[in-house]
Design a protein around this motif. Structure first.
Motif, PDB file in Angstrom:
ATOM      1  N   GLN A  83       0.687  -0.949  -0.026  1.00  0.00           N
ATOM      2  CA  GLN A  83      -0.090   0.174   0.015  1.00  0.00           C
ATOM      3  C   GLN A  83       0.739   1.123  -0.090  1.00  0.00           C
ATOM      4  O   GLN A  83       1.857   1.336   0.878  1.00  0.00           O
ATOM      5  N   LEU A  84       0.654   2.164  -0.904  1.00  0.00           N
ATOM      6  CA  LEU A  84       1.538   3.402  -1.188  1.00  0.00           C
ATOM      7  C   LEU A  84       0.847   4.516  -1.169  1.00  0.00           C
ATOM      8  O   LEU A  84      -0.552   4.600  -1.510  1.00  0.00           O
ATOM      9  N   VAL A  85       1.355   5.568  -0.279  1.00  0.00           N
ATOM     10  CA  VAL A  85       0.573   6.773  -0.334  1.00  0.00           C
ATOM     11  C   VAL A  85       1.604   7.868  -0.879  1.00  0.00           C
ATOM     12  O   VAL A  85       2.793   8.019  -0.848  1.00  0.00           O
ATOM     13  N   PHE A  86       0.962   8.566  -1.797  1.00  0.00           N
ATOM     14  CA  PHE A  86       1.683   9.707  -2.602  1.00  0.00           C
ATOM     15  C   PHE A  86       1.028  10.744  -2.162  1.00  0.00           C
ATOM     16  O   PHE A  86      -0.085  11.047  -1.972  1.00  0.00           O
ATOM     17  N   ARG A  87       2.002  12.075  -2.312  1.00  0.00           N
ATOM     18  CA  ARG A  87       1.324  13.172  -2.085  1.00  0.00           C
ATOM     19  C   ARG A  87       1.863  14.239  -3.539  1.00  0.00           C
ATOM     20  O   ARG A  87       2.944  14.155  -3.860  1.00  0.00           O
ATOM     21  N   THR A  88       0.746  14.507  -4.246  1.00  0.00           N
ATOM     22  CA  THR A  88       1.110  15.126  -5.477  1.00  0.00           C
ATOM     23  C   THR A  88       0.716  16.576  -5.336  1.00  0.00           C
ATOM     24  O   THR A  88      -0.446  16.927  -4.917  1.00  0.00           O
TER      25      THR A  88
END
Length: 153
Positions: free
Chosen positions: A124-129
């Motif tokens: 599970q990956l959490v990205f901030r764009t």
């Protein structure tokens, strides 16, 4: 483009900036197409004459249009090799900081905020764009998205 090879490289990239996309112009045709797809025909988006006299001086993109550009920005800056598929799992936080006036150019910078194993073949990956507006001091949008990457059979 940053290429992450498998789970080990994904976990090692946690906390790093993956990259920044090229600029894309948000023109009235894109705004109108989004209005047609979503049924949101509010005048601030689709009526250039009325919007010129409104609070933003021109039409503005829908906030969700800006958000919908995230996959395009993200696919331009990173790729995961060896994953058999990836799915969107949700959003943790989204903020529409600055309105996007018609004709603006946007780009997205994506950071891998967190990466956690779920089982032996899933992460599970959490990205901030951060979606920047060319020439603006503040971003258009900052969004934290969650995805799951599936490896193996």
């Amino acid at each position: 483009m940053r290429v992450l090879h498998g789970l080990e490289e994904i976990f090692a990239a946690k906390g790093s900036l993956l990259g920044t996309s090229d600029w894309v112009t948000v023109d009235q045709a894109r705004i109108d197409a989004f209005a047609g797809a979503t049924g949101d025909h509010q005048w601030i988006h689709v009526d250039p004459e009325r919007a010129a006299a409104g609070p933003f001086g021109a039409t503005i993109a829908h906030g969700y249009l800006t958000l919908s550009l995230l996959p395009m920005f993200m696919v331009a800056v990173y790729r995961v090799e060896g994953a058999r598929m990836a799915v969107n799992y949700g959003l943790n936080k989204v903020r529409f900081v600055t309105p996007v006036r018609v004709g603006s150019r946007l780009r997205g910078s994506t950071e891998l905020v967190d990466a956690q194993p779920l089982d032996g073949a899933t992460a599970q990956l959490v990205f901030r764009t951060t979606v920047e507006i060319e020439g603006a001091e503040r971003p258009a949008c900052v969004a934290e998205t969650v995805s799951r990457q599936y490896f193996g059979d």
